[in-house]
Motif scaffolding. Structure first.
Motif, mmCIF file in Angstrom:
data_model
loop_
_atom_site.group_PDB
_atom_site.id
_atom_site.type_symbol
_atom_site.label_atom_id
_atom_site.label_comp_id
_atom_site.label_asym_id
_atom_site.label_seq_id
_atom_site.Cartn_x
_atom_site.Cartn_y
_atom_site.Cartn_z
ATOM 1 N N LEU A 29 30.369 37.317 26.015
ATOM 2 C CA LEU A 29 31.597 38.105 26.025
ATOM 3 C C LEU A 29 31.845 38.684 27.416
ATOM 4 N N ILE A 30 30.783 39.207 28.050
ATOM 5 C CA ILE A 30 30.910 39.740 29.406
ATOM 6 C C ILE A 30 31.281 38.622 30.381
ATOM 7 N N PHE A 31 30.603 37.471 30.252
ATOM 8 C CA PHE A 31 30.917 36.331 31.120
ATOM 9 C C PHE A 31 32.373 35.895 30.954
ATOM 10 N N TYR A 32 32.834 35.854 29.713
ATOM 11 C CA TYR A 32 34.208 35.403 29.437
ATOM 12 C C TYR A 32 35.235 36.355 30.053
ATOM 13 N N ILE A 33 34.978 37.654 29.947
ATOM 14 C CA ILE A 33 35.902 38.648 30.541
ATOM 15 C C ILE A 33 35.959 38.468 32.053
ATOM 16 N N PHE A 34 34.792 38.301 32.691
ATOM 17 C CA PHE A 34 34.770 38.095 34.143
ATOM 18 C C PHE A 34 35.436 36.775 34.532
ATOM 19 N N THR A 35 35.280 35.758 33.681
ATOM 20 C CA THR A 35 35.944 34.471 33.945
ATOM 21 C C THR A 35 37.455 34.636 33.926
ATOM 22 N N LEU A 36 37.960 35.346 32.925
ATOM 23 C CA LEU A 36 39.400 35.591 32.833
ATOM 24 C C LEU A 36 39.904 36.371 34.040
ATOM 25 N N LEU A 37 39.181 37.424 34.410
ATOM 26 C CA LEU A 37 39.604 38.267 35.533
ATOM 27 C C LEU A 37 39.557 37.496 36.849
ATOM 28 N N GLY A 38 38.459 36.800 37.100
ATOM 29 C CA GLY A 38 38.276 36.099 38.376
ATOM 30 C C GLY A 38 39.288 34.989 38.578
ATOM 31 N N ASN A 39 39.463 34.127 37.580
ATOM 32 C CA ASN A 39 40.384 33.004 37.733
ATOM 33 C C ASN A 39 41.839 33.447 37.731
ATOM 34 N N THR A 40 42.163 34.463 36.934
ATOM 35 C CA THR A 40 43.528 34.992 36.934
ATOM 36 C C THR A 40 43.858 35.615 38.285
ATOM 37 N N THR A 41 42.886 36.287 38.897
ATOM 38 C CA THR A 41 43.101 36.893 40.215
ATOM 39 C C THR A 41 43.418 35.835 41.267
ATOM 40 N N ILE A 42 42.662 34.734 41.272
ATOM 41 C CA ILE A 42 42.898 33.666 42.253
ATOM 42 C C ILE A 42 44.279 33.044 42.051
ATOM 43 N N ILE A 43 44.648 32.790 40.793
ATOM 44 C CA ILE A 43 45.966 32.201 40.510
ATOM 45 C C ILE A 43 47.077 33.138 40.974
ATOM 46 N N ALA A 44 46.923 34.432 40.654
ATOM 47 C CA ALA A 44 47.958 35.410 41.030
ATOM 48 C C ALA A 44 48.066 35.544 42.544
ATOM 49 N N LEU A 45 46.937 35.658 43.238
ATOM 50 C CA LEU A 45 46.960 35.789 44.692
ATOM 51 C C LEU A 45 47.573 34.564 45.356
ATOM 52 N N SER A 46 47.264 33.370 44.841
ATOM 53 C CA SER A 46 47.795 32.136 45.430
ATOM 54 C C SER A 46 49.303 32.054 45.318
ATOM 55 N N HIS A 47 49.863 32.713 44.310
ATOM 56 C CA HIS A 47 51.313 32.695 44.137
ATOM 57 C C HIS A 47 52.005 33.881 44.820
ATOM 58 N N VAL A 48 51.311 35.021 44.878
ATOM 59 C CA VAL A 48 51.945 36.243 45.395
ATOM 60 C C VAL A 48 51.896 36.324 46.911
ATOM 61 N N ASP A 49 50.746 35.981 47.508
ATOM 62 C CA ASP A 49 50.563 36.150 48.952
ATOM 63 C C ASP A 49 51.079 34.928 49.711
ATOM 64 N N PRO A 50 52.060 35.106 50.603
ATOM 65 C CA PRO A 50 52.623 33.960 51.343
ATOM 66 C C PRO A 50 51.601 33.248 52.229
ATOM 67 N N GLN A 51 50.597 33.986 52.724
ATOM 68 C CA GLN A 51 49.612 33.361 53.597
ATOM 69 C C GLN A 51 48.668 32.413 52.857
ATOM 70 N N LEU A 52 48.703 32.469 51.535
ATOM 71 C CA LEU A 52 47.894 31.560 50.736
ATOM 72 C C LEU A 52 48.717 30.395 50.186
#
Length: 309
Positions: A29-52
């Protein structure tokens, strides 16, 4: 359950170790929560930040989405299995789970090969990089990865589920995967095993060959760089991708291409547990902890939010 009317499957999972099930539930359960947070963060940053908005992070966001979908197709069912007495899954649910997990696994294989080609173009052809990796080609390669990944397991899934089971419903595993489904068939499955081995060789080793070729050229190009700082920067750029490749392909090859008699059933379960839960959680950490671009994007997004307040 009445065996004559039950058409689904019983996922035995780790039911022979009830004390370990409780520990696994909390850990996963802890691993799954961190998986959701980590991968969602990368997806969001790749779309939000123009330098990425570069090919590297475009493919990385695709990879993170694959990991997110892959672990979600398996872990929630596993958590229910570990936490309750109902360890059943419907026939349709098993078909969908097998097809999606195979499709996403194949997509990740191909994406990792595509990402190696992107690193090859960035290091070996820096002056022509923007011409080679233009947005249309990137979109085409990403689309081809998804289409090929999900086209590949269509026949494989059909061939597995048309096998006669002679009333056998118990899968000695925690999700619907190819090896345990073959084991409950009541006919000789040698032909299916050869077909699976052949497909696995194609879907695993063609991307691996592309990765090995790309990195052999990258190493040659980096060794020609006279600046130590330049060499270090080039290797850091490729190091994260190589780490992810090693984790993913190592566990997948071990799980699917080893002879079935070489390992215990528990070893197979823990290998599957590794690449279905741990690898998708670790991948975002590998790409962020030593990545200055991602760290800078996080700071810019946080600073922008705090400034707007």
């Amino acid at each position: 359950r009445n065996r004559s009317s039950f058409t689904g499957f019983i996922l035995l999972g780790f039911s022979d170790k009830p004390q370990m099930e409780q520990v696994l539930f909390v850990v996963l359960l802890i691993f799954y929560i961190f998986t959701l947070l980590g991968n969602t963060t990368i997806i969001a940053l790749s779309h939000v930040d123009p330098q990425l908005h570069t090919p590297m992070y475009f493919f990385l966001s695709n990879l993170s989405f694959v990991d997110l979908c892959y672990t979600t197709s398996i872990v929630p069912q596993l958590l229910v299995n570990l936490n309750g007495s109902d360890k059943s899954i419907s026939f349709g649910g098993c078909v969908v789970q097998l097809y999606i997990s195979l499709g996403l696994g194949g997509t990740e294989c191909i994406l990792l090969g595509v990402m190696a080609f992107d690193r090859f173009a960035a290091v070996c052809k820096p002056l022509h990089y923007t011409v080679i990796m233009h947005p249309r080609l990137c979109a085409l390669m990403a689309s081809a990865s998804w289409i090929t990944g999900f086209a590949n397991p269509l026949l494989q899934t059909v061939l597995i589920f048309i096998l006669p089971r002679c009333g056998r419903h118990e899968l000695d595993h925690f999700f619907c995967e190819v090896p345990p489904l073959l084991k409950i068939a009541c006919i000789d499955t040698t032909t299916n095993e050869y077909e699976i081995f052949f497909v696995s060789v194609i879907i695993l080793f063609i991307p691996v060959a592309l990765i090995m070729f790309s990195y052999s050229q990258i190493v040659r190009a980096v060794l020609k760089i006279k600046s130590t700082a330049g060499q270090r920067k080039a290797f850091e750029t490729c190091g994260s991708h190589l780490s992810v490749v090693s984790l993913f392909y190592g566990s997948a090859i071990y799980a699917y291409l080893q002879p079935s008699s070489n390992g215990s059933k528990d070893r197979g379960k823990f290998t599957s547990l590794f690449y279905t839960t741990i690898t998708p959680m670790v991948n975002p950490l590998i790409y962020t902890l030593r990545n200055k671009d991602v760290k800078g994007a996080v700071r810019r997004v946080l600073w922008k939010d705090s400034a707007s307040r």
